[in-house]
Design a protein around this motif. Structure first.
Motif, short mmCIF file in Angstrom:
data_model
loop_
_atom_site.label_atom_id
_atom_site.label_comp_id
_atom_site.label_asym_id
_atom_site.label_seq_id
_atom_site.Cartn_x
_atom_site.Cartn_y
_atom_site.Cartn_z
N VAL A 90 -49.31 -20.07 -12.36
CA VAL A 90 -47.47 -19.70 -12.35
C VAL A 90 -46.70 -18.78 -13.64
O VAL A 90 -45.95 -18.32 -12.87
CB VAL A 90 -47.21 -21.46 -13.29
N VAL A 91 -47.39 -18.39 -14.67
CA VAL A 91 -46.82 -17.77 -15.30
C VAL A 91 -46.87 -16.26 -15.27
O VAL A 91 -45.97 -15.25 -15.59
CB VAL A 91 -47.66 -17.87 -16.76
N GLY A 92 -48.66 -15.49 -14.26
CA GLY A 92 -48.64 -15.03 -13.34
C GLY A 92 -47.17 -14.82 -12.57
O GLY A 92 -46.70 -13.49 -12.68
N ILE A 93 -46.39 -15.76 -11.78
CA ILE A 93 -46.03 -15.37 -11.01
C ILE A 93 -44.51 -14.78 -11.53
O ILE A 93 -43.62 -14.52 -11.16
CB ILE A 93 -45.86 -17.03 -10.12
N SER A 94 -44.35 -15.84 -12.30
CA SER A 94 -43.12 -15.55 -13.37
C SER A 94 -42.82 -14.25 -13.95
O SER A 94 -41.62 -13.56 -14.08
CB SER A 94 -43.48 -16.79 -15.10
N VAL A 95 -44.40 -13.59 -14.60
CA VAL A 95 -44.03 -11.95 -15.33
C VAL A 95 -43.76 -11.05 -14.42
O VAL A 95 -42.81 -10.22 -14.31
CB VAL A 95 -45.75 -12.14 -15.24
N ARG A 96 -44.02 -11.58 -13.09
CA ARG A 96 -44.19 -10.35 -11.85
C ARG A 96 -42.90 -10.78 -11.67
O ARG A 96 -42.31 -8.95 -11.21
CB ARG A 96 -45.25 -10.58 -10.54
N SER A 97 -42.15 -12.23 -11.01
CA SER A 97 -41.02 -11.94 -11.14
C SER A 97 -39.80 -11.19 -12.08
O SER A 97 -38.82 -10.28 -11.52
CB SER A 97 -40.55 -13.11 -10.34
N LEU A 98 -40.54 -10.99 -12.92
CA LEU A 98 -39.52 -10.28 -14.23
C LEU A 98 -39.73 -8.64 -14.28
O LEU A 98 -39.05 -7.89 -15.18
CB LEU A 98 -40.06 -10.63 -15.88
N ALA A 99 -41.04 -7.98 -13.38
CA ALA A 99 -41.40 -7.01 -13.96
C ALA A 99 -39.96 -5.64 -13.65
O ALA A 99 -39.57 -5.19 -14.54
CB ALA A 99 -42.39 -6.42 -12.96
N GLU A 100 -39.16 -5.84 -12.98
CA GLU A 100 -37.90 -4.89 -12.34
C GLU A 100 -37.34 -4.95 -14.04
O GLU A 100 -36.89 -4.17 -13.80
CB GLU A 100 -37.38 -5.28 -10.77
N ALA A 101 -36.61 -6.17 -13.76
CA ALA A 101 -35.40 -6.42 -15.29
C ALA A 101 -36.36 -5.72 -16.50
O ALA A 101 -35.33 -4.81 -17.38
CB ALA A 101 -35.09 -7.83 -15.04
N MET A 102 -37.52 -5.78 -16.82
CA MET A 102 -37.88 -5.42 -17.92
C MET A 102 -38.31 -3.98 -18.30
O MET A 102 -38.16 -3.51 -18.79
CB MET A 102 -39.66 -6.06 -17.88
N GLU A 103 -37.79 -3.18 -17.02
CA GLU A 103 -37.37 -2.12 -16.62
C GLU A 103 -36.36 -1.08 -18.01
O GLU A 103 -35.78 -0.74 -18.32
CB GLU A 103 -37.81 -0.76 -15.44
N SER A 104 -35.33 -2.44 -17.35
CA SER A 104 -34.01 -1.98 -18.30
C SER A 104 -34.26 -2.76 -19.64
O SER A 104 -32.67 -2.60 -20.55
CB SER A 104 -32.33 -2.68 -17.30
N LEU A 105 -34.51 -3.34 -19.45
CA LEU A 105 -33.86 -4.93 -20.52
C LEU A 105 -35.04 -5.04 -21.17
O LEU A 105 -36.77 -5.19 -20.98
CB LEU A 105 -33.67 -6.27 -20.02
N THR A 106 -35.22 -5.92 -22.66
CA THR A 106 -36.26 -6.62 -23.20
C THR A 106 -36.12 -7.95 -22.83
O THR A 106 -35.42 -8.32 -22.35
CB THR A 106 -36.39 -6.24 -25.52
N LEU A 107 -37.24 -8.78 -22.82
CA LEU A 107 -37.29 -9.96 -22.73
C LEU A 107 -36.34 -10.67 -23.36
O LEU A 107 -35.62 -11.47 -22.74
CB LEU A 107 -38.90 -11.12 -22.75
N GLN A 108 -36.02 -10.69 -24.89
CA GLN A 108 -35.09 -11.09 -25.46
C GLN A 108 -33.96 -10.91 -25.16
O GLN A 108 -33.00 -11.49 -24.64
CB GLN A 108 -35.65 -10.79 -27.37
N GLN A 109 -32.99 -10.05 -24.24
CA GLN A 109 -31.85 -9.34 -23.80
C GLN A 109 -32.32 -10.11 -22.60
O GLN A 109 -30.96 -11.24 -21.96
CB GLN A 109 -31.97 -8.04 -23.71
N TYR A 110 -33.46 -10.23 -21.94
CA TYR A 110 -33.04 -11.40 -20.06
C TYR A 110 -32.59 -12.35 -21.12
O TYR A 110 -32.83 -13.09 -20.66
CB TYR A 110 -34.12 -10.67 -20.32
N ARG A 111 -33.39 -12.78 -21.92
CA ARG A 111 -33.46 -14.18 -22.11
C ARG A 111 -31.81 -14.33 -22.15
O ARG A 111 -31.30 -15.47 -21.66
CB ARG A 111 -34.54 -14.57 -23.38
N VAL A 112 -31.01 -13.55 -23.43
CA VAL A 112 -29.61 -13.60 -23.73
C VAL A 112 -28.89 -13.68 -22.04
O VAL A 112 -28.00 -14.72 -21.90
CB VAL A 112 -28.99 -12.96 -24.42
N LEU A 113 -29.24 -12.65 -21.41
CA LEU A 113 -28.21 -12.68 -19.81
C LEU A 113 -29.22 -14.48 -19.26
O LEU A 113 -27.76 -14.69 -18.64
CB LEU A 113 -29.45 -12.17 -19.13
#
Length: 159
Positions: A22-45
């Motif tokens: 489950v975590v692997g799927i979640s991390v892969r789904s975030l990969a593209e977003a993490m090119e532009s944002l930090t995890l903290q910034q994504y959490r805010v969004l």
């Protein structure tokens, strides 16, 4: 019947294997977003996408950072075109942080990728397997007491 130590170990290993998937799927789904944002910034969004515009202090508390640190994070999100600051229509003394269309689109894309990945995995299972997963996850969430965990929203999991 009380489970043996070996059965408990096997159960824990099975849950850990499932959680890694489950975590692997979640991390892969975030990969593209993490090119532009930090995890903290994504959490805010995710928070402002799911809950609507929020005060900076409420956002800082929700992600567990000091408000002064968070102000700098919001400055970076504004500069990147991810959020706007708006006067609170109810009280002019407060400023609300709101997502831009770009932020809403990004969060929606991440959630769509995650959903598609879970659909793909479940699609490789037969009816009995899917029913077992559905029941197992429901029971696990209930036993964990995390059926409506607000912290999950900050990672993009909607309740």
């Amino acid at each position: 019947m009380i489970p043996t130590e070996q059965q408990v170990d096997e159960d824990v290993e099975a849950v850990l294997a499932g959680s890694r998937a489950v975590v692997g799927i979640s991390v892969r789904s975030l990969a593209e977003a993490m090119e532009s944002l930090t995890l903290q910034q994504y959490r805010v969004l995710v928070l402002i996408r799911s809950r609507g515009p929020l005060r900076s202090g409420a956002l800082a508390a929700a992600i567990g950072v000091h408000p002064s640190t968070f102000t700098r994070a919001v400055d970076r999100l504004v500069a990147g075109g991810w959020v706007t600051r708006e006067d609170n229509p109810d009280t002019r003394r407060e400023v609300l942080v709101a997502p831009t269309e770009q932020a809403r689109d990004l969060v929606d894309q991440v959630l769509a990728r995650r959903r598609t990945a879970f659909e793909d995995v479940l699609g490789r299972m037969d009816d009995d397997g899917r029913a077992a997963v559905r029941e197992g996850f429901a029971r696990f969430a209930e036993a964990a007491g995390d059926t409506d965990m607000p912290e999950a929203t900050t990672l993009g999991y909607e309740s």
